[in-house]
Design a protein around this motif. Structure first.
Motif, short mmCIF file in Angstrom:
data_model
loop_
_atom_site.label_atom_id
_atom_site.label_comp_id
_atom_site.label_asym_id
_atom_site.label_seq_id
_atom_site.Cartn_x
_atom_site.Cartn_y
_atom_site.Cartn_z
N ASP A 110 31.75 41.50 15.78
CA ASP A 110 32.47 42.16 16.87
C ASP A 110 33.32 43.33 16.39
O ASP A 110 34.04 43.95 17.19
CB ASP A 110 33.35 41.15 17.60
N VAL A 148 27.90 37.07 16.36
CA VAL A 148 27.97 37.99 17.50
C VAL A 148 27.17 39.24 17.16
O VAL A 148 27.15 39.69 16.01
CB VAL A 148 29.44 38.38 17.81
N ASP A 152 26.67 43.22 18.94
CA ASP A 152 27.00 44.19 19.98
C ASP A 152 25.89 45.23 20.05
O ASP A 152 25.68 46.00 19.10
CB ASP A 152 28.34 44.87 19.69
N ARG A 210 27.21 42.38 24.57
CA ARG A 210 27.48 41.36 23.54
C ARG A 210 26.53 40.17 23.68
O ARG A 210 26.35 39.62 24.76
CB ARG A 210 28.92 40.89 23.64
#
Length: 504
Positions: A486, A465, A467, A450
Motif C-alpha cells: 500500500d 495488498v 494497488d 486495491r
C-alpha cells in the motif's frame, strides 16, 4: 507407423494401500506380503521400505525385524488387477481408442494419430504421468515403435517419461538387460549362464543355436521388441460399453465402401443409444485388417448427441487416414464416452427466439485440434490471475460474473513483469515507467484499485495488498500496472512495481 505407449505402475499395491488409508503417515514404510503355506514373503514395497533395505522376495519376518514400524498388508492380486482394469478404461475414454491391460503392473496404448490431440508425444506422456500422480499413483511411461520396446524402457529407465524417435528402436534397446524381454525366468537364467546380459548381445547371436536350446520364444520376443513381428493390442472393453460391429466375408478397401458401412454402423449405434436414453460424447471406429493389425479413428462431440448425420460426417471426414493394407475384415464402432440425453421438443419461433447451434462447428474444429478449443469463464476471485479459467466451448456457465467496477486489460500476462517507476507515493499513478528497456512518459492515469490477498489460500497473503493503475503513455498505449503493497506499511508488500496487462 504404430506408436505404442507402455505405462508402468511399479508401486500399485502400496499406492492402493495409501489411497485406502488416508491416516497412514507418509513416512511409514509399507510392505505387501504374500502367503504360500506357512511361508510369508515380501512381494511389493514402497520407496520408504526399499530405502530401508526391504527387498522383493525377502522373508516377511526378516523385513519386520529389520524395520521398526513397518506397515505390512496381505497381498490382494485380484484387487490390483481390478484397479488396473478400471484405470485402463479411464485411459480409453481420455486418450486413445486402443488400450489394453498389461498385467501385472501396466497398461499399453496404441497412440498412432492421437498424440496431436494432446500437443505431441512429450506433452501427452507427461500429462498421462501427472494425471496418475494426481490420483496418488506412481507411474512411468515410454513410447516406441513396438510394444516390446516401450514395455522394456518403461520398466528399466529411471526417468518418468521416455520417448524413442521413430525408427530408432534398435539403438534404444541395445543396452537393455535381457530380463526386459518378457521371457520366462528359467530362460533368462539360462541365457545369463551362457554369458548373455544385454539385448544387443542376444540379437547379434545366430538364432538357430538359441532356438535349439530354448525354443522359439527368444527369437519371437526379440522380433517383437525390434518391430519385426507385429504384436496386436486387443482393446479393453466393459459390459456397459455400447458397441456395434460389421464383419465382412470378403475384405474391403475402397474409401467409398468404408464410408457406406460406417454410415450403417452409426445408424445402429444411435439406435442402441436411443433405447438407453443416452448420447455419445466420444465414438471410436476400430478398423480390423486382415494382417491382424488395428487402426482407429476417434470422433468427439461438444455435447452428447445422437445425430446420425453429424456423427457420420465426423468419422467419414477422417477416412483418408485409414490404410486398409491388404483389406479390412471387420469394422467396430464403440461409444466410449456416453452421457444422458433427453429429447427436447422444438418450440415455434413465434414464442421463442431461435438460437443458433454452433456445436456442429465446434465438433469439426475440435476433432482437428483437440485441446486447442476453449473459452474463458470467470472465477469468483479478486486476484486478476485467478479470476479467469479455460473451460470447454460448450460447458455450462458456473454462475460467476466478470468484474464490472474497473476496466480489465484485453491481454493479461501469465507472469507480471517488473518495471522501474517514478511516482509519488502512496496513491499517485506513475509519472513514467521503464519496461523492457524503454522509458515511457505517462500522460494519464486512473487508480488505485486495491486488491487484497486471499488469506484463506495461504498465510503469506494475510496482509498482502496490490494497488492497480490504468495508465496511458504519450503514444496512446495503455497499460495495467500495480504496486506491491500500500506504499505505507512494509508488511503489505515490497513496494515494487509490475506491469500485468495491456489494453487493446
Amino acid at each position: 507407423m504404430p506408436r505404442v505407449v507402455s505405462l508402468c505402475l511399479p508401486f500399485l499395491p502400496t499406492d492402493r494401500i495409501r489411497r485406502a488409508d488416508a491416516s497412514l503417515p507418509v513416512e511409514t514404510p509399507i510392505a505387501v506380503i504374500a502367503r504360500s503355506g506357512s511361508k510369508r514373503t515380501v512381494v511389493a514395497a514402497d520407496h520408504a521400505a526399499l530405502k530401508a533395505g526391504v527387498r522383493i522376495g525377502m522373508a516377511a519376518s526378516k523385513a519386520q525385524a529389520m524395520i521398526a514400524g513397518l506397515h505390512m498388508v496381505d497381498a490382494d492380486p485380484a484387487g490390483d488387477e481390478a484397479a488396473i482394469h478400471k484405470l485402463a478404461l479411464w485411459v480409453l475414454r481420455q486418450y486413445t481408442p486402443i488400450v489394453a491391460t498389461d498385467l501385472p503392473d501396466g497398461i499399453v496404448l496404441d497412440t498412432e494419430g492421437a498424440d496431436h490431440l494432446r500437443g505431441g508425444e512429450a506433452l501427452m506422456l507427461s500429462g498421462l504421468v501427472n494425471a496418475f500422480r494426481a490420483r496418488g499413483l506412481h507411474a512411468r511411461a515410454a513410447i516406441a515403435d513396438s510394444w516390446g520396446a516401450a514395455y522394456a524402457l518403461a520398466r528399466t529407465s529411471a526417468r518418468e517419461t521416455t520417448i524413442v524417435p521413430i525408427g530408432d528402436t534398435a539403438n534404444a534397446v541395445v543396452h537393455l538387460p535381457i530380463s526386459s524381454l518378457r521371457l520366462p525366468a528359467d530362460i533368462v537364467t539360462g541365457l545369463r549362464v551362457l554369458g548373455f546380459n544385454t539385448v544387443g548381445e542376444l540379437s547379434a547371436t545366430p538364432r538357430a543355436p538359441l532356438a535349439l536350446r530354448f525354443g522359439p520364444e527368444v527369437g519371437r520376443r526379440l522380433d517383437q521388441m525390434l518391430g519385426r513381428l507385429a504384436e496386436p493390442i486387443d482393446p479393453i472393453r466393459s459390459p456397459e460399453l455400447v458397441e456395434v460391429t460389421k464383419s465382412f466375408s470378403e475384405p474391403i478397401a475402397a474409401a467409398e465402401t468404408i464410408a457406406k458401412y460406417v454410415g450403417r454402423l452409426v445408424v445402429q449405434l444411435c439406435g442402441e443409444l436411443e433405447q438407453r436414453g443416452l448420447g455419445v460424447r466420444r465414438a471410436d471406429l476400430l478398423i480390423h485388417r486382415v494382417d491382424n493389425t488395428l487402426q482407429a479413428i476417434r470422433a468427439g462431440t461438444a455435447k452428447p448427441v445422437r445425430d446420425i448425420k453429424r456423427l457420420t460426417k465426423l468419422l467419414c471426414d477422417r477416412i483418408e487416414q485409414i490404410d486398409p493394407g491388404f483389406g479390412i475384415e471387420k469394422l467396430s464402432l464403440a461409444a466410449t464416452m456416453i452421457e444422458p440425453l433427453e429429447e427436447r421438443q422444438a418450440i415455434s419461433s413465434l414464442v421463442e427466439d431461435t438460437v443458433a447451434d454452433v456445436t456442429p462447428l465446434l465438433d469439426v474444429l475440435g476433432n482437428r485440434g483437440g485441446q486447442r478449443l476453449y473459452r474463458l469463464a470467470p472465477v469468483p476471485s479478486d486476484v486478476p490471475e485467478r479470476n479467469v479459467q479455460r473451460i470447454r466451448p460448450a460447458a455450462e456457465e458456473g454462475g460467476a460474473s466478470w468484474p464490472t467496477g474497473w476496466p480489465r486489460p484485453t491481454r493479461l500476462f501469465l507472469h507480471p513483469e517488473e518495471i522501474e517507476v517514478i511516482a509519488l507515493t502512496p496513491d499517485h499513478p506513475p509519472a513514467s515507467i521503464t519496461w523492457r528497456g524503454k522509458r515511457r512518459r505517462i500522460k494519464r492515469g486512473d487508480g488505485p484499485e486495491r486488491v487484497y490477498g486471499e488469506w484463506w489460500r495461504r498465510d503469506a497473503e494475510m496482509e498482502a495488498v496490490r494497488d492497480y493503475y490504468a495508465i496511458e503513455d504519450e503514444d496512446g498505449q495503455r497499460f495495467w500496472v500495480y504496486r506491491s503493497g500500500d506504499g505505507v506499511d512494509p508488511a503489505t508488500g515490497n513496494a515494487k512495481w509490475f506491469l500485468h496487462g495491456i489494453f487493446g
